[in-house]
Design an enzyme around this catalytic site. Structure first.
Site, PDB file in Angstrom:
ATOM      1  CE  LYS A  36      42.387  53.566  40.849  1.00 13.12           C
ATOM      2  NZ  LYS A  36      42.352  52.981  39.504  1.00 13.12           N
TER       3      LYS A  36
ATOM      4  NE  ARG B 239      46.616  49.290  40.693  1.00 17.74           N
ATOM      5  CZ  ARG B 239      46.729  50.578  40.320  1.00 17.74           C
ATOM      6  NH1 ARG B 239      47.227  51.458  41.124  1.00 17.74           N
ATOM      7  NH2 ARG B 239      46.310  50.951  39.137  1.00 17.74           N
TER       8      ARG B 239
ATOM      9  NE  ARG C 210      45.240  57.748  32.131  1.00 13.30           N
ATOM     10  CZ  ARG C 210      45.171  56.960  33.205  1.00 13.30           C
ATOM     11  NH1 ARG C 210      44.278  57.169  34.140  1.00 13.30           N
ATOM     12  NH2 ARG C 210      45.987  55.936  33.323  1.00 13.30           N
TER      13      ARG C 210
ATOM     14  NE  ARG D  68      49.801  56.450  33.436  1.00 12.29           N
ATOM     15  CZ  ARG D  68      49.075  56.005  34.452  1.00 12.29           C
ATOM     16  NH1 ARG D  68      48.351  56.848  35.175  1.00 12.29           N
ATOM     17  NH2 ARG D  68      49.052  54.732  34.763  1.00 12.29           N
TER      18      ARG D  68
ATOM     19  NE  ARG E  41      47.714  50.599  33.423  1.00 10.73           N
ATOM     20  CZ  ARG E  41      47.300  51.805  33.005  1.00 10.73           C
ATOM     21  NH1 ARG E  41      47.427  52.143  31.734  1.00 10.73           N
ATOM     22  NH2 ARG E  41      46.788  52.651  33.854  1.00 10.73           N
TER      23      ARG E  41
HETATM   24  P1  AMP Z   1      48.137  54.016  38.166  1.00  6.17           P
HETATM   25  O1  AMP Z   1      48.720  55.369  37.974  1.00  6.17           O
HETATM   26  O2  AMP Z   1      47.320  53.917  39.411  1.00  6.17           O
HETATM   27  O3  AMP Z   1      47.402  53.514  36.946  1.00  6.17           O
HETATM   28  O4  AMP Z   1      49.381  53.020  38.388  1.00  6.17           O
HETATM   29  C1  AMP Z   1      50.370  52.829  37.364  1.00  6.17           C
HETATM   30  C2  AMP Z   1      51.151  51.552  37.614  1.00  6.17           C
HETATM   31  O5  AMP Z   1      51.845  51.648  38.874  1.00  6.17           O
HETATM   32  C3  AMP Z   1      50.326  50.280  37.729  1.00  6.17           C
HETATM   33  O6  AMP Z   1      50.018  49.721  36.463  1.00  6.17           O
HETATM   34  C4  AMP Z   1      51.274  49.390  38.545  1.00  6.17           C
HETATM   35  O7  AMP Z   1      52.316  48.865  37.736  1.00  6.17           O
HETATM   36  C5  AMP Z   1      51.891  50.377  39.510  1.00  6.17           C
HETATM   37  N1  AMP Z   1      51.102  50.467  40.765  1.00  6.17           N
HETATM   38  C6  AMP Z   1      50.313  51.505  41.173  1.00  6.17           C
HETATM   39  N2  AMP Z   1      49.751  51.253  42.365  1.00  6.17           N
HETATM   40  C7  AMP Z   1      50.189  50.015  42.732  1.00  6.17           C
HETATM   41  C8  AMP Z   1      49.955  49.176  43.856  1.00  6.17           C
HETATM   42  N3  AMP Z   1      49.156  49.543  44.879  1.00  6.17           N
HETATM   43  N4  AMP Z   1      50.569  47.963  43.896  1.00  6.17           N
HETATM   44  C9  AMP Z   1      51.401  47.572  42.894  1.00  6.17           C
HETATM   45  N5  AMP Z   1      51.641  48.310  41.810  1.00  6.17           N
HETATM   46  C10 AMP Z   1      51.059  49.518  41.715  1.00  6.17           C
END
Ligand code: AMP
Length: 222
Positions: A11, A88, A124, A157, A168
């Site tokens: 994404k 999400r 990654r 990360r 996740r």
């Molecule tokens: P990402 O960088 O998109 O993989 O997001 C990293 C982490 O941020 C996720 O594993 C969640 O813990 C939190 N997170 C990101 N977007 C959301 C969302 N829309 N709602 C809740 N938690 C989020």
């Protein structure tokens, strides 16, 4: 535009390419949350433990954060934006549908087979400075550990380790996947096969977006 997809579906990578080509703002919920965590803001302190475990940050926190971001002048004035990693949950999607001046044109669902997701996430590497994303095998930087774009150090990360990744992915299946149906029912969803090479997937996306643009310009909505 909304980008849906499991963690590791690409994404963020595709959002950056789309944003550049169509001059859209890229708003990534995960980046906003990581920024808050790094700055130790009260919101960041609350979000940190959920993120560390691979669960979702509570809806209210994320919705407030996105709302604030959408109220900033660049979001109000520009060509539009790509939401990456938001919504999400169904509650987030419903809230977003209620925000008055948000008009969703299209939801792209990037679909990747599950086995590939784990490999993509463990390999990654992210630039701590400009946010560019690499993969040690599929999209390596020119020199190991250094960002091609800005020369800063790349890092792995904290939530890209196998145990947290499993949480996740479970979280995605239980809480985010239902959004596919939600947007399908509203006639907004387009599926993309996200298992190939970055540029090939991007070409598929461009074809869809350019066709959609022609339709909307001729007065027909997809
Ligand atoms: P990402 O960088 O998109 O993989 O997001 C990293 C982490 O941020 C996720 O594993 C969640 O813990 C939190 N997170 C990101 N977007 C959301 C969302 N829309 N709602 C809740 N938690 C989020």
């Amino acid at each position: 535009m909304i980008l849906l997809g499991a963690p590791g579906s690409g994404k963020g990578t595709q959002a950056k390419l789309i944003a550049e080509k169509y001059s859209l703002l890229h708003i990534a919920a995960g980046d906003l949350l990581r920024e808050a965590v790094n700055k130790n803001t009260p919101l960041g302190l609350q979000a940190k433990e959920f993120m560390g475990r691979g669960g979702l940050v509570p809806d209210k926190i994320v919705i407030d954060l996105i709302r604030q971001r959408l109220d900033e002048p660049d979001a109000k004035a520009g060509n539009g934006y790509i939401l990456d990693g938001f919504p999400r949950t169904l509650a987030q999607a419903e809230k977003l549908a209620d925000v008055e001046d948000v008009d969703i044109d299209i939801v792209l669902n990037i679909d990747v087979i599950f086995d590939l997701l784990l490999e993509r996430l463990t390999g990654r590497r992210t630039c701590g400075s400009c946010g560019a994303v690499y993969h040690i095998k599929y999209n390596p930087p020119r020199s190991i550990g250094v960002c091609d774009k800005c020369g800063s150090e790349l890092f792995h990360r904290r939530d890209d380790n196998e145990e947290v990744i499993k949480n996740r992915l479970d979280t995605y299946l239980n809480q985010t996947q239902p959004l596919i149906q939600f947007y399908k029912q509203r006639g907004l969803l387009k599926d993309i096969n996200g298992s190939g090479a970055i540029q090939n997937i991007f070409k598929l996306i461009v074809t869809i977006l350019d066709n959609k643009h022609e339709y909307t310009n001729s007065g027909v909505r997809l």
